[in-house]
Design a protein around this motif. Structure first.
Motif, PDB file in Angstrom:
ATOM      1  N   GLN A 568      -3.932  -1.224  -4.560  1.00  0.00           N
ATOM      2  CA  GLN A 568      -3.661  -2.161  -3.592  1.00  0.00           C
ATOM      3  C   GLN A 568      -2.100  -2.662  -3.479  1.00  0.00           C
ATOM      4  N   GLU A 569      -1.553  -2.679  -4.673  1.00  0.00           N
ATOM      5  CA  GLU A 569      -0.343  -3.235  -4.822  1.00  0.00           C
ATOM      6  C   GLU A 569       0.740  -2.332  -4.243  1.00  0.00           C
ATOM      7  N   LEU A 570       0.486  -0.948  -4.182  1.00  0.00           N
ATOM      8  CA  LEU A 570       1.311   0.112  -3.635  1.00  0.00           C
ATOM      9  C   LEU A 570       1.151  -0.145  -2.238  1.00  0.00           C
ATOM     10  N   LEU A 571       0.104  -0.432  -1.552  1.00  0.00           N
ATOM     11  CA  LEU A 571      -0.323  -0.439  -0.186  1.00  0.00           C
ATOM     12  C   LEU A 571       0.564  -1.691   0.354  1.00  0.00           C
ATOM     13  N   GLN A 572       0.515  -2.970  -0.515  1.00  0.00           N
ATOM     14  CA  GLN A 572       1.104  -4.070  -0.152  1.00  0.00           C
ATOM     15  C   GLN A 572       2.518  -3.841  -0.063  1.00  0.00           C
ATOM     16  N   GLN A 573       3.291  -3.020  -0.998  1.00  0.00           N
ATOM     17  CA  GLN A 573       4.480  -2.743  -1.137  1.00  0.00           C
ATOM     18  C   GLN A 573       4.882  -1.910   0.054  1.00  0.00           C
ATOM     19  N   ALA A 574       4.048  -0.932   0.305  1.00  0.00           N
ATOM     20  CA  ALA A 574       4.243  -0.138   1.582  1.00  0.00           C
ATOM     21  C   ALA A 574       4.398  -0.996   2.740  1.00  0.00           C
ATOM     22  N   GLU A 575       3.655  -1.914   2.942  1.00  0.00           N
ATOM     23  CA  GLU A 575       3.562  -2.544   4.158  1.00  0.00           C
ATOM     24  C   GLU A 575       4.795  -3.755   4.198  1.00  0.00           C
ATOM     25  N   ARG A 576       5.097  -3.859   2.926  1.00  0.00           N
ATOM     26  CA  ARG A 576       6.409  -4.720   2.835  1.00  0.00           C
ATOM     27  C   ARG A 576       7.645  -3.980   3.277  1.00  0.00           C
TER      28      ARG A 576
END
Length: 825
Positions: A568-576
């Motif tokens: 989830q953190e990686l996904l959020q980082q990718a979104e950022r």
């Protein structure tokens, strides 16, 4: 009876009290406090639609729905029907209620996407004529106004006149008998006017004594001079009261005549206020609308991040602890869920949260869970929840549990006496053959011998698996954990326990039964190790093995949760990163636009400067008689200006000779990438390249060599196409446009102005000007724009003139369509 007990156990009245605080009227608050549970799914859907539409209006309208002026006029309507006399305040309340409901209906009618609310207010009548009549007769204080009738107006004029005469008479007495007067003011006792007189000098002002002071030193006397006027005033006041009562009686009769419509109007206003309260409470809870599902059709119960609404209220208003949400994802084949774990771990809270969520969905409230919110519509929500803080300790005993469970079983099976069925079924005239029930059991089988209690709990849950839609039961019996592995309709869940802090986390874990923590807690709390080991041997090794298996499952679950959190953190980082790249791309586009505008401004400035220098050359040439030497000097100056401002032509590219083949390295300019050629170009000029981990098919026109050369095959194809075009149109090279005349200088000698002339007159002037302008080689004809008739005539004349080689309209800086330049042979 069992349903009423369930509502009390789930603390439903407390939730209704919270809901009532969001109502705008007393009627709405009363309806919220005594909220009725619907008996049909269609009614719940209708209430949910009302809540949804009001929710949308509240977010769309700046002030939302307003209920100003609407009050409880039910008692007034009842008294009016019984031929009672309504007070002015009651009549005024009826008028303001009519106006408030009319304003609500107007707001709803102005919206296009609220069909349920529009249907609700469609048939109400607000009687504006009755409202206007009340406002005409009753003022804002609730008194009958002078304008109510001519008779009342005349009576009040007479009263004012009598009062003025009384005041004048008393003022005269106060001035004449100032020594006998205690205070020089006029007072009233009852409806009589008096003055305060010193007791020893009461004979100085003869009259009627209406009152005395507490000390007896002052007498309040009505002088004889105004007694007759006071009697007249009393008679006129009685006439006023009679006329006021007649006016209010007439208004009361008008209200009684439309009582059914006004009751309907009041019911609609209450329904709207209750729907608004539900919408505002749902917004405050950050809740989402529920969708009713059919579990028999394979739809699972989905309640993610479900929060207890009363705990949310406690957190926000009473500074309570943070609410820990639970996830309830129950597959359609599951009929019984057993929740195990330590005391105070949140098992009972989970039961109450699910029960309140089911009831909230039934009454049209949104559920405080993350979307999507999907759960069945339960006919019955029944609970046996022991409350350790309850004063009725009998409810926590084994007998108390059994009595309540017996009533639950009778309710869901529609058995027992008629009285019991009437208490259990919402609609006794149309009993539910197989009610879809939600059963909530807390500490099932507790309070008796563990072996017998465990056996009874197993038998009860198996029975409920066959008769109820869903049963959630909490227990400490380890035997109930094995039901999942015997029957696919059973599922295990547990509340998490932290071994390090020896405290619960209040999180609900699915698929994993709770393990016994008694011996572990005892060991960590310092109990004698010999006692703990002896207890372990009495429990048996199998129990320890089971606990180790459960601990392993919990560790595996925590590992999966950690990985899911990292994902989830990686996904959020990718979104950022995506947002950042998009923002940089936008900034680059803006910079490119700014740069382009800057270049355009620079070109425009250079062009204006060049035009200014050219204009200076022309003015110097026009200052005297132009000679061939002057013209040559001007031409040289223009050439110098051109050299300064016209950029030099780019050097010709080298003749291409690049032919890509497999293994070569090429550039793809549009991607700004260097790639390796994997296949040779086909007939269509397409081939495959690879850069990095990506492969793609490109065309010859998409690539170039590393030194900037274009593919040889692409250039040859282009030259062949040009050659074919020449062969098809051989005259294209030989047919050229007439070369444009060499630039000439405009002077006063080769410029004429024919604006305002007729075409025939203009032809004469042009003929003479052509003869004079033979040496300069051209003629500027100023004919203006106007309707264009003069310009057309000039052009027709020039076409037929033998000495005119060509003509054209002047440039924008020299007059545009208002000037024609004729070139002379």
């Amino acid at each position: 009876m069992i349903q009423s007990e369930t509502l009390e156990l789930l603390e439903w009245p407390r939730l209704c009290q919270h809901l009532s605080t969001f109502a705008a009227t007393k009627l709405g608050a009363f309806a919220a406090t005594h909220l009725q549970i619907p008996t049909a799914q269609s009614e719940s859907l209708h209430l949910a639609a009302q809540t949804q539409e009001v929710y949308q209006l509240e977010n769309r309208l700046r002030a939302g729905l307003t209920f100003d002026g609407i009050s409880d006029i039910g008692d007034s309507l009842e008294r009016a029907e019984l031929q009672g006399l309504l007070a002015g305040e009651e009549l005024l309340a009826i008028a303001t209620t009519l106006a408030g409901v009319r304003r609500l209906r107007r707001i709803i009618d102005d919206q296009e996407d609220v069909p349920v609310l529009s249907e609700l207010v469609a048939d109400i009548r607000t009687y504006p004529e009755l409202e206007q009549e009340i406002n005409r007769c009753i003022d804002e204080r609730g008194d009958v106004a002078d304008r109510a009738s001519a008779k009342l107006g005349g009576i009040r004029i007479q009263m004012r006149q009598l009062r003025d005469r009384i005041y004048q008479t008393l003022q005269g007495i106060l001035q004449r008998q100032s020594n006998a007067v205690q205070e020089p003011t006029i007072k009233q006792r009852g409806d009589r006017f008096v003055i305060s007189v010193k007791a020893p000098q009461k004979d100085a002002i003869p009259g009627i004594v209406h009152d005395t002071s507490s000390s007896g030193a002052t007498l309040f006397i009505e002088p004889n001079a105004i007694v007759q006027l006071g009697n007249q005033l009393r008679q006129v006041r009685r006439q006023e009261q009679a006329e006021e009562e007649a006016i209010r009686q007439a208004l009361t009769q008008q209200v009684a005549a439309v009582k059914p419509d006004l009751e309907q109007l009041l019911a609609v206003a209450t329904t709207l206020d209750l729907a608004t309260a539900r919408a505002r409470y749902s917004y405050w809870l950050e809740a989402n609308p529920a969708k009713f599902i059919e579990r028999d059709a394979g739809e699972p119960i989905t309640l993610r991040q479900l929060r207890h609404p009363l705990l949310v209220w406690q957190q926000r208003h009473e500074q309570g602890s943070a609410v820990v949400p639970v996830d309830l994802l129950i597959h359609p084949q599951i009929r019984v869920v057993t929740i195990t774990g330590p005391n105070t771990g949140g098992k009972t809270v989970t039961l109450k949260t699910l029960g309140l969520a089911a009831l909230m969905a039934k009454v049209g409230l949104f559920v405080p869970a993350r979307e999507p919110v999907e759960l069945p519509w339960f006919d019955l929500v029944l609970a046996d929840i022991g409350d350790e803080q309850s004063l009725e300790q009998s409810l926590s005993t084994f007998s108390g549990h059994i009595r309540r469970i017996s009533r639950i079983l009778k309710a869901i099976s529609n058995t027992g006496t008629e009285e019991e069925q009437e208490l259990a079924v919402p609609n006794p005239q149309s009993p539910i053959p197989n009610p879809q029930s939600l059963i909530l059991l807390d500490e099932v089988g507790a309070g008796t011998d563990p072996a017998e209690g465990s056996a009874l709990a197993i038998a009860l849950l198996k029975y409920l698996a066959n008769t109820a839609q869903l049963t959630i039961a909490t227990t400490h019996f380890g035997e109930l954990k094995a039901l999942k592995y015997e029957d696919e309709r059973f599922e295990n869940a547990s509340v998490e326990f932290d071994d390090r802090t020896l405290s619960p986390t209040y999180r609900l874990l699915w698929g994993i039964p709770g393990r016994s923590n008694a011996l572990t807690i005892a060991r960590r709390l310092g109990l004698n190790p010999e006692i703990v080991e002896d207890a372990q041997s009495l429990v048996g090794g199998a129990s320890e093995d089971i606990n180790q298996v459960i601990a392993g499952l919990e560790a595996q679950r925590r590992s999966q949760e950690t990985k899911a959190q990292e994902a989830q953190e990686l996904l959020q980082q990718a979104e950022r990163f995506y947002q950042e790249v998009s923002r940089k791309a936008t900034n680059l586009q803006e910079r490119e636009r700014d740069l382009k505008l800057s270049q355009e401004r620079a070109v425009a400035e250079a062009l204006n400067q060049a035009k200014g220098e050219i204009a200076q050359v022309i003015r110097r040439l026009q200052q005297g008689n132009a000679t061939a030497q002057d013209a040559q000097g001007a031409t040289n100056a223009l050439n110098q200006i051109a050299e300064r401002y016209i950029p030099p032509s780019p050097p010709p590219k080298q003749k291409p000779g690049f032919n890509p083949k497999s293994g070569d390295r090429v550039r793809i300019p549009r991607l700004n990438q260097t790639a390796e050629v994997l296949t040779n170009p086909d007939e269509d000029g397409e081939f495959t390249v690879r850069f990095g981990l990506m492969k793609m098919t490109v065309k010859l026109e998409d690539i170039e060599s590393l030194d900037g050369q274009k593919p040889e095959q692409l250039v040859k194809n282009k030259e062949q196409k040009q050659s074919q075009a020449k062969n098809q149109n051989p005259k294209s090279d030989s047919q050229t446009q007439t070369p444009s005349p060499k630039p000439v200088i405009r002077t006063s000698q080769n410029t004429i102005d024919i604006r305002g002339s007729r075409v025939a007159d203009a032809e004469v002037v042009i003929e003479k000007a052509i003869a004079k302008a033979m040496e300069s080689g051209c003629l500027w004809i100023i004919h203006g724009k106007g309707t264009g008739k003069l310009r057309e005539g000039v052009h027709e004349f020039l076409k037929q003139h033998p000495q005119i080689e060509s003509f054209s309209l002047a440039g924008t800086s020299e007059g545009g369509t208002g000037v024609t330049i004729a070139y002379i042979k």
